[in-house]
Enzyme design. Structure first.
Site, PDB file in Angstrom:
ATOM      1  N   GLU B  60       0.815  -1.226   0.000  1.00  0.00           N
ATOM      2  CA  GLU B  60       0.000   0.000   0.000  1.00  0.00           C
ATOM      3  C   GLU B  60       0.841   1.265   0.000  1.00  0.00           C
ATOM      4  OE1 GLU B  60      -0.781  -2.697   1.660  1.00  0.00           O
ATOM      5  OE2 GLU B  60      -2.866  -3.157   1.206  1.00  0.00           O
ATOM      6  N   HIS B 129      -9.761  -5.194  11.217  1.00  0.00           N
ATOM      7  CA  HIS B 129     -10.431  -4.991   9.929  1.00  0.00           C
ATOM      8  C   HIS B 129     -11.734  -4.190  10.035  1.00  0.00           C
ATOM      9  CE1 HIS B 129      -7.766  -8.228   8.523  1.00  0.00           C
ATOM     10  NE2 HIS B 129      -8.095  -7.917   7.299  1.00  0.00           N
TER      11      HIS B 129
HETATM   12  C1  LIG Z   1      -1.750  -4.468   4.417  1.00  0.00           C
HETATM   13  C2  LIG Z   1      -2.814  -5.391   3.921  1.00  0.00           C
HETATM   14  N1  LIG Z   1      -3.250  -5.279   2.651  1.00  0.00           N
HETATM   15  C3  LIG Z   1      -4.196  -6.097   2.174  1.00  0.00           C
HETATM   16  C4  LIG Z   1      -4.747  -7.064   2.969  1.00  0.00           C
HETATM   17  C5  LIG Z   1      -5.831  -7.991   2.422  1.00  0.00           C
HETATM   18  N2  LIG Z   1      -5.288  -9.328   2.258  1.00  0.00           N
HETATM   19  C6  LIG Z   1      -5.437 -10.249   3.220  1.00  0.00           C
HETATM   20  S1  LIG Z   1      -4.669 -11.649   2.872  1.00  0.00           S
HETATM   21  C7  LIG Z   1      -4.141 -11.101   1.382  1.00  0.00           C
HETATM   22  C8  LIG Z   1      -3.324 -11.983   0.506  1.00  0.00           C
HETATM   23  C9  LIG Z   1      -2.111 -12.483   1.224  1.00  0.00           C
HETATM   24  O1  LIG Z   1      -1.416 -13.408   0.476  1.00  0.00           O
HETATM   25  P1  LIG Z   1      -0.143 -14.135   1.047  1.00  0.00           P
HETATM   26  O2  LIG Z   1       0.706 -13.150   1.790  1.00  0.00           O
HETATM   27  O3  LIG Z   1       0.502 -14.853  -0.048  1.00  0.00           O
HETATM   28  O4  LIG Z   1      -0.698 -15.144   2.156  1.00  0.00           O
HETATM   29  P2  LIG Z   1      -1.792 -16.288   2.032  1.00  0.00           P
HETATM   30  O5  LIG Z   1      -3.110 -15.657   2.296  1.00  0.00           O
HETATM   31  O6  LIG Z   1      -1.676 -16.900   0.690  1.00  0.00           O
HETATM   32  O7  LIG Z   1      -1.480 -17.258   3.125  1.00  0.00           O
HETATM   33  C10 LIG Z   1      -4.580  -9.792   1.186  1.00  0.00           C
HETATM   34  C11 LIG Z   1      -4.316  -8.991  -0.011  1.00  0.00           C
HETATM   35  C12 LIG Z   1      -4.307  -7.130   4.304  1.00  0.00           C
HETATM   36  N3  LIG Z   1      -4.825  -8.002   5.172  1.00  0.00           N
HETATM   37  N4  LIG Z   1      -3.346  -6.303   4.751  1.00  0.00           N
END
Ligand SMILES: Cc1ncc(C[n+]2csc(CCOP(=O)(O)OP(=O)(O)O)c2C)c(N)n1
Lengths: 317, 330
Positions: B60, B129
């Site tokens: 972000e 959240h």
């Molecule tokens: C700073 C932030 N931006 C966006 C999100 C929304 N979000 C939650 S999980 C996720 C994807 C995360 O992917 P990854 O780090 O590969 O972990 P996984 O969920 O695959 O275990 C996103 C975009 C968030 N929680 N925090």
């Protein structure tokens, strides 16, 4: 591993019945990592994970009753109904939380490792996150400091191929993530996480190194989540064929065939599975029957210093 | 007029502005291939292509900064935060950079950028959240803060935001995306100016100022109170910075009583600001102290029984109105 699998399948069912709310991120397919890594730890070690936290919490010893109760928003939950699926905490078992903001817990985990160094104890911290998290600032600052101060921490990147709906080819200029850690002066390791024994062995090497004061390690473990990112994600970005192909490397199936190869009878495996069934259905029953989360816990838990509001009137304006 | 959902109204505003101006682009997590985490940007990638509908990694602070730099040099970025909760890691970009550049540069550099996404609690997504971020952003001079409650307001205000030459924080409602409402027909362009509120319901007995999600609880409360003969005037300021003080004061001068309803926490914020401004500009017309109804002063717990307890409810709004009108529950 089977307990985690069955626990989450029942959680998914309860979610569909409306007994669980909010986001529910399942760990199905990734179980060998939590179980293998937890087996490399000893008492006093600490663990930090993302919102995808049921697996590690159970692997560290949280009871299925307390975990299910948390999902059901009950007072008997691991976080007393305050945290829900994304925010399991179980301090007694070294679990320092499921964290909701991507990258937000990485430096915090390094802080727990800093404490170990400061206090001169020999505890080690594990910090889990997804491959998507390796693009955010919090990740880089956490690794930077841990590398600089040689903190006793092992960073475990569970590369399950997708950050929500985006494959890593569209989020990272490099595909070998250990290169990112190299710049912070730490050891790197990279392997597939479908075999629980391999996970244990390789994480153990990193944990031992950290315990001896030889600094942090970054480990990228290849894995795959069988479900969507969370319950609301139909996972349209990947093909049925891809999923089926990946399911051939289901860590549970691999473990099962290893056990039979080693001479364990199918009946003996059945017995273990039946015992797990009982534990999980008892957890669901107990969670159903438990008291809902409590107002006074909500107010009292905000701060250690009890100067905050204690009831609705005091909390209004 | 036709009926659109809030999410469709937002989408239309973005699409129309992208159609009209080559320099407008949309950037954020999952806005393209995934069609938006809340399906706001559905279809936009197919329509405008990868150059203008840009998926980002989870970064972000990075893409907020990219947006600001692009805005300084002539583009008109629309930066989506998947939810406003995640804007906190980009807060520095907004407060230290976007809001400061114009004055710091002696008025020589404009920053025409929109930061937008869903704001506020959803359903049981727990403390990290569930932020209503309006208090943080309304405190900052140098940016506009917009918080539309209805599809029509969302569309008309977002179009204004995209054409605006200054940074705009545009707060949509995570729980409002499915709300349906009237929106002007295609081809009938409506630009709603900043700093202009809207009367949601006319009344003579009490003014209720409400914005964002609890606007709907407020409208319900007003209907309930009408059954008991208390006619409330519901005023939605729509933009929180600047406020439509004239409209608020005019309404209070008519009703002599006021309740302010907001989703954010009680300490400070636009809720407190509105009360302060009204009491200073309409003191002689007030017949009772102004009341406020907001979320309770605690981080949002996960359990649904407690979440419902923390968020402003119809009952708490009707109680507040009864208090300022000195009327008993019937
Ligand atoms: C700073 C932030 N931006 C966006 C999100 C929304 N979000 C939650 S999980 C996720 C994807 C995360 O992917 P990854 O780090 O590969 O972990 P996984 O969920 O695959 O275990 C996103 C975009 C968030 N929680 N925090």
């Amino acid at each position: 591993m089977y307990l985690i699998r069955r626990f989450e399948e029942e959680a998914a069912r309860a979610y569909a019945q409306g007994k669980i709310g909010g986001f529910l991120h399942l760990y199905i397919g990734q179980e060998a990592i939590a179980v293998g890594a937890a087996a490399a730890l000893k008492d006093g070690d600490t663990v930090f994970q993302t919102y995808r936290d049921h697996g590690i919490s159970l692997a560290l010893g949280s009871t299925p009753e307390a975990c299910m109760a948390e999902l059901f928003g009950k007072d008997t939950g691991v976080s007393r109904g305050m945290g829900g699926s994304m925010h399991f905490f179980d301090k007694a078992n070294g679990f320092m939380g499921g964290w909701g903001i991507v990258g937000g817990h990485v430096a915090v985990a390094a802080g727990a490792a800093f404490k170990a160094k400061y206090a001169g104890d020999d505890s080690v911290t594990l910090c889990f996150f997804g491959e998507g998290a390796t693009n955010i600032g919090g990740f880089h600052e956490g690794l930077s400091l841990a590398g600089l101060w040689k903190l006793p921490i092992v960073f475990i990147c569970e590369n399950n191929q997708y950050a929500m709906g985006t494959p890593m080819s569209r989020t990272s200029a490099i595909q070998d993530l250990t290169l990112k850690a190299q710049g912070y002066g730490m050891h790197g390791d990279r392997f597939a996480g479908y075999d629980v024994a391999t996970v244990r062995e390789r994480v153990q090497q990193a944990v031992d190194r950290a315990r001896k004061g030889e600094g942090p390690t970054f480990i990228e473990i290849e894995t795959y989540r069988f479900r969507g990112h969370s319950m609301s994600d139909p996972a349209k970005y990947r093909s049925r064929a891809e999923l089926e192909e990946r399911k051939k490397k289901d860590p549970l199936a691999i473990t099962k065939s290893q056990l039979t190869d080693a001479g364990m009878s199918l009946e003996a495996i059945d017995e273990v599975e039946e015992a797990v069934e009982e534990v999980v259905s008892a957890a669901v029953k107990a969670a159903d029957a438990a008291e809902p989360a409590k107002e006074e816990v909500m107010f009292d838990s905000v701060m250690a210093t009890k100067l905050g509001p204690k009831n609705r009137e005091e909390a209004e304006v | 007029m036709r009926e659109l959902r809030y999410r469709e109204a937002v989408r239309e505003a973005i699409a129309e502005e992208m159609e009209a101006d080559e320099s407008v682009f949309l950037m954020g997590e999952e806005v393209g291939h995934y069609q938006g985490a809340y399906k706001v940007s559905e279809g936009l990638l197919a329509r405008f292509g990868e150059k203008r509908v840009i998926d980002t990694p989870i970064a972000e602070a990075g893409f907020a900064g990219i947006g600001i730099g692009a805005a300084m040099t002539g583009l008109r970025p629309v930066i989506e935060f998947m939810t406003w909760n995640f804007s906190f890691v980009a807060f520095d970009q907004i407060i230290s950079n976007a809001a400061k550049i114009r004055q710091m540069s002696g008025g020589t550099i404009d920053v025409p950028i929109v930061f937008r996404g869903p704001n506020g609690a959803a359903k049981q997504v727990a403390s990290q959240h569930s932020h209503s971020v309006d208090p943080f952003y309304t405190n900052i001079p140098g940016i506009f803060v917009v918080m539309p409650a209805t599809p029509r307001d969302a569309k008309g205000l977002l179009k204004t935001a995209i054409r605006c030459n200054d940074p705009v924080v545009f707060l949509e409602g995570e729980t409002l995306y499915n709300v349906k409402g009237e929106v002007p027909d295609e081809g009938e362009e409506e630009l709603i100016p900043f700093g202009k509120g809207r009367i949601g319901r006319e009344g003579t007995d009490c003014t209720i100022v409400a914005f964002g999600r609890p606007y709907y609880e407020t409208m319900q409360a007003a209907e309930k109170l009408a059954e008991d003969g208390i006619e409330c005037e519901v005023v939605d300021p729509r933009t929180l910075r600047p406020l439509d003080l004239d409209l608020l004061v005019e309404s209070v001068k008519k009703t002599h009583r006021c309740v302010v309803v907001h989703e954010h926490w009680p300490y400070g914020g636009p809720g407190a600001e509105i009360v302060d401004q009204i009491q200073r500009h309409a003191f002689d017309w007030l017949d009772a102290p102004i009341e406020r109804v907001g979320s309770l002063d605690v981080p949002m717990p996960y359990a649904s029984n407690l979440e419902n307890f923390v968020l402003p409810t119809v009952e708490r709004i009707t109680d507040a109105v009864r208090k300022v009108t000195y009327s008993e529950k019937k």
